[in-house]
Design an enzyme around this catalytic site. Structure first.
Site, short mmCIF file in Angstrom:
data_model
loop_
_atom_site.label_atom_id
_atom_site.label_comp_id
_atom_site.label_asym_id
_atom_site.label_seq_id
_atom_site.Cartn_x
_atom_site.Cartn_y
_atom_site.Cartn_z
N PRO A 2 23.53 -2.91 -29.16
CA PRO A 2 22.50 -2.75 -28.02
C PRO A 2 23.17 -2.60 -26.52
O PRO A 2 23.80 -3.71 -26.44
CB PRO A 2 21.72 -3.88 -28.49
CG PRO A 2 22.02 -4.59 -29.68
CD PRO A 2 23.45 -4.30 -29.90
N GLU A 3 22.62 -2.09 -25.90
CA GLU A 3 22.89 -2.05 -24.57
C GLU A 3 21.95 -2.19 -23.61
O GLU A 3 20.55 -2.70 -24.21
CB GLU A 3 23.30 -0.46 -24.08
CG GLU A 3 24.52 -0.07 -25.09
CD GLU A 3 24.94 1.59 -24.80
OE1 GLU A 3 25.01 1.84 -23.47
OE2 GLU A 3 25.33 2.16 -25.53
N HIS A 92 19.18 -12.19 -44.30
CA HIS A 92 20.00 -12.29 -43.26
C HIS A 92 19.54 -13.27 -41.87
O HIS A 92 19.95 -12.89 -40.86
CB HIS A 92 20.30 -10.78 -42.71
CG HIS A 92 20.74 -10.19 -43.76
ND1 HIS A 92 22.28 -10.14 -44.23
CD2 HIS A 92 20.50 -8.97 -43.96
CE1 HIS A 92 22.38 -9.33 -45.10
NE2 HIS A 92 21.54 -8.44 -45.27
#
Ligand SMILES: [Zn+2]
Length: 271
Positions: A2-3, A92
């Site tokens: 992710p940016e 997860h």
């Protein structure tokens, strides 16, 4: 990974829901994610009020009461899910915060490269204290960038990925920004004129604003809160488009490798 637009989207969604909630307790299911003393982490976050959620670079910062902060980096596959307490645990789930409003904030991470740092001094926090200015900061000017890049013999794309120069860009947006600016990613950063750098800054802000508007790019692992997807992948012009025709000039988009990362460009539009 992710940016900026992806992290900001997650921050916006968390900020809509979390401030005002108190953390009743916390469960750590994967110890490697929470840095430092796990018992201390659980003890300190217990009964703290979540006051604010913010972004710096690609970091998510939870401001807690009593001047503590949790600083999160999602790395490759980290994501947040906000669900009722009754939700069954999933494979997860790595860190779970039980909240006073009968919800739980779950940090889920398939590959477990994400990190949580608890700090009482943001200035001292590892990673954060090295970050350059945000892309919209008034500190980001062509003149300042020109000065900063003078002695850097690195390609402009590599410079854009350096979080110490500007915080928040990654591989996808660096390619898209340089295409928009018409600048070849392999050009030496220190050879660009101030005028060209100001074009890059303008393209950077334009592309990031657009990506924010579409809640980021979901092409691999990035998911918004609760597994929703961003839609900026529908507007990418070069990233992931190797061998396809450039939308501007119909030349073939090419993929090259820089520092073991893929870069996409149009050799005609980006001289
Ligand atoms: Zn082209």
């Amino acid at each position: 990974m992710p940016e900026l637009p992806e992290v900001q989207t997650i921050v916006n969604e968390l900020a809509e829901n979390l401030p005002g909630s108190t953390i009743s307790s916390c469960r750590i299911l994967r110890e490697s994610i929470v840095q430092g003393d796990q018992t201390r982490f659980r003890r300190i976050v217990k009964n703290k009020l979540i006051q604010k959620i913010e972004r710096r670079g690609k970091y998510i910062i939870f401001s807690l009461s009593s001047d503590f902060w949790i600083v999160v980096h999602l790395r490759m596959t980290g994501k947040f899910v906000l669900q009722p307490n009754s939700r069954q645990p999933q494979k997860h789930d790595r860190v779970v915060f039980y909240l006073s409003n009968h919800q739980k904030l779950i940090y889920s991470d398939v590959r477990c490269f994400g990190t949580f740092d608890l700090t009482d001094d943001l200035q001292e926090c590892r990673g954060l204290n090295q970050l350059g200015p945000d892309p919209w900061s008034e500190e980001v000017t062509a003149a300042r960038l020109k000065k900063e890049l003078t002695n850097r013999k690195i390609p402009i794309k590599t410079a854009l990925l350096d979080q110490k120069i500007i915080a928040g860009l990654g591989n996808i947006y660096a390619s898209e920004i340089l295409f928009d600016a018409g600048v070849n990613p392999i050009i030496a950063a220190n050879s660009l004129s101030e005028r060209k750098l100001s074009v890059i800054i303008r393209s950077m802000r334009k592309i990031l604003n657009l990506a924010l508007q579409y809640n980021g790019t979901s092409i691999s692992d990035y998911r918004r809160v609760d597994d929703k997807q961003g839609t900026f992948q529908n507007f990418l012009k070069v990233y992931g488009k190797a061998d396809q025709k450039c939308l501007n000039c119909s030349s073939q988009i090419v993929k090259i490798t820089q520092n073991q990362r893929s870069t996409f460009l149009c050799p005609t539009c980006q001289k």
